[in-house]
Design an enzyme around this catalytic site. Sequence first.
Site, mmCIF file in Angstrom:
data_model
loop_
_atom_site.group_PDB
_atom_site.id
_atom_site.type_symbol
_atom_site.label_atom_id
_atom_site.label_comp_id
_atom_site.label_asym_id
_atom_site.label_seq_id
_atom_site.Cartn_x
_atom_site.Cartn_y
_atom_site.Cartn_z
ATOM 1 N N LYS B 207 1.076 -1.208 -0.154
ATOM 2 C CA LYS B 207 -0.011 0.091 0.277
ATOM 3 C C LYS B 207 0.726 1.296 0.031
ATOM 4 C CE LYS B 207 -3.465 -2.824 2.117
ATOM 5 N NZ LYS B 207 -4.119 -2.765 3.831
ATOM 6 N N GLY B 305 -12.040 -5.285 4.675
ATOM 7 C CA GLY B 305 -13.925 -5.661 4.837
ATOM 8 C C GLY B 305 -14.985 -5.412 3.701
#
Lengths: 441, 441
Positions: B207, B305
Amino acid sequence: MADALRIGIAGLGTVGASLVRILTERRETLATTCGRPIKVVAVTARDRAKDRGIALADDIWFADAGTLAAQAEMDVFVELMGGAGDPAYSAVKTALARGIHVVTANKALLAAHGIELAGIAEEHGALLNYEAAVAGGIPVIKALRESMTGNTIARVYGIMNGTCNYILTKMEKEGLSFEACLKEAQRLGYAEADPAFDIEGNDTAHKLSILTSLAFGTAIAADDIYLEGITNISIEDIQAASDLGYRIKLLGVAQRTDSGGIEQRVHPTMVPFDSVIAQVDGVTNAVAIESDILGELLMVGPGAGGNATASAVLGDIADIAKSRPGAQHVPAFGRPVAALIPYTRAQIQSHEGGYFIRLKVIDRAGVFASVASRMAENGISLESIMQHSKHTQETGKPQTIILVTHATAEHSVRDAVAAIKGEGYLVGEPQVIRIERPKDY
Amino acid sequence: MADALRIGIAGLGTVGASLVRILTERRETLATTCGRPIKVVAVTARDRAKDRGIALADDIWFADAGTLAAQAEMDVFVELMGGAGDPAYSAVKTALARGIHVVTANKALLAAHGIELAGIAEEHGALLNYEAAVAGGIPVIKALRESMTGNTIARVYGIMNGTCNYILTKMEKEGLSFEACLKEAQRLGYAEADPAFDIEGNDTAHKLSILTSLAFGTAIAADDIYLEGITNISIEDIQAASDLGYRIKLLGVAQRTDSGGIEQRVHPTMVPFDSVIAQVDGVTNAVAIESDILGELLMVGPGAGGNATASAVLGDIADIAKSRPGAQHVPAFGRPVAALIPYTRAQIQSHEGGYFIRLKVIDRAGVFASVASRMAENGISLESIMQHSKHTQETGKPQTIILVTHATAEHSVRDAVAAIKGEGYLVGEPQVIRIERPKDY
């Protein structure tokens, strides 16, 4: 490389001058990032002679905003004059009606006329971008209008006025009075000579009204906001809050209620010390958005200042530069004006977090019991009730009683406080501060 | 209303299924907001028979991602399979080469091939959107790529791995060991059965490499990152940090150094307890960006999520839907590929915040003095040196010494620690944790 994006700027104060400087100094980088040069082709300002430390060719000056908006050959009209009325209002309307994109930092204008302007923009295929109008450099408009597309928003709230947050922070950290901290804020340029607009909460209300429309798809209702400023927050409140594990922040809050209406309110709020938002100090702003798909998003950053605001304005300009002319259609308030639903005001109903109540009472037997009884009669369940303040414990002098309630209805608290006032033992006005419990990150 | 935006989805795991559900349930609202309907016209997944709780017509299924990418009549290809290699890699290339916009949540793919893919996108006039690839629901890509256009970034850092932050938070709050907390994370589905990729810092590094490119305009260099995971953080470190007023977080940090290179590093970091980022607990992510015009921006939100990730994917799709087809050109990494500058790795130089060093030593006269001397010889100025831990103060048992240094060079610390190791009084390995001082909000 594509043709230059031509911009006209009305208003060359701190933000405008900062914007021109950045556009000049970073000309090449911006042309690379945006795929085309950005060129200032028109400017206007009240005082043409003023030295702003920026070079502006003589032939790009216009007499006034109205003339610039009506006549300049430009792709984007950047309105940085401020104020809900003219000249900003008419100039923006004129530009949009010509199909020219508008970028503005003017929260007062949008709070008063945002939906009308969005309608004109839509009709003429122009964009109305206003990232700088709410919370300065924090990209909250983009988050709500673009990133969170498809989310149903439950609540949006935040610290949106740097002046108030500076004063409240300073009161807590240095134990100084409201008045002393306000004076210091004025000395540092964080507060205006007439600070009413900031400290009474109106500025926060303007910004909140814009976020409400974006979040809930409603028409803007800036005048229909429950408003309470920070002028009556005393050092005693701050210290009692601190003893209880809270900090006091001026929050703007908009949330959907069970009744289907929208509750919009601006008031001092106690937030738990270990919540992220409690750690946001000084002139910094913070905005939190609670939604059903994304979850909770919190953004913290500079809420004002020439550079931070210019950065937001520049981001709005760059978005237009990166589109081919007329090619993008992002509705100003997230959906077409015809699809906005009317705003229905919901009364403040209850606070999950409860209420903090500070009473100054005469030193008399039975007062404690009376206070507790009036609360009980109104169905208010107490988390704590205590005698407070080290300085007033001498017999015969007024005593301070601090109550913290569990979640309860707003009207119950009002009724209970009114009943207590009727008992005749209060000294001065009771203080009531709502407690908010931000999501625990 | 304009024609429907046709999307093809490869990968129907948690995120993909969530996306399809949202697109179905909110069809009308999305059509209003985006100015056109969004229609799923093609899907593929490994197991077609699996019950995902969503209705998908038989005739939109494709045999595999490659076929879908090559043959589906669509405007946007949504890649949710994950993995740096095939099938994702080839499928994304195929779609882009057809001029089809790509939306992906695949950080591994971008870390490995991002610049190549951006080049193909550019060449064929397609957009490559990947908001969900970094920090889940937090709109950090949009902030860097759009909002902060024109800003020069000094540093970007954050908590970008929920698994690690969950473990570190739980260790601190409950006084449990790393192993116990990892097990609990696995039980709750926050950590994989093989947790190495998360806890060794690789996920954060992927990331970070994407943010580095966006922030500094450099080519991606995901393999060229200083990497230290959280596996050797003990409860003793957490407690010592807490005693000193710090919390330990796994941060990814990228910053421009004086040498002109970029320092990229992922390691456990001590941050002051009263910094905003220290309050970010559990699986929540946070990303901070320090820039010269806007100032410091911090965003906090769900990092993973199904729903939060789907929300970010949906935002990317909506951006395309709101443009007329082929009309917007936002370069994938903020500037055209040809304008990206090569990445030059800078070694870690120094830490303004200093270093925390924990040594276990045998109980012998002169050890304290020796440790202090080795530090002094390497030019390291100490903020504190103390004997620590209540449990080991019996004579004859190993003692713990905690040092906190002032700002100092990384190589000095390494040299000093090596010298101390040579003295023969250490028990086990020394622990060195960098201290970072985030901007004070």
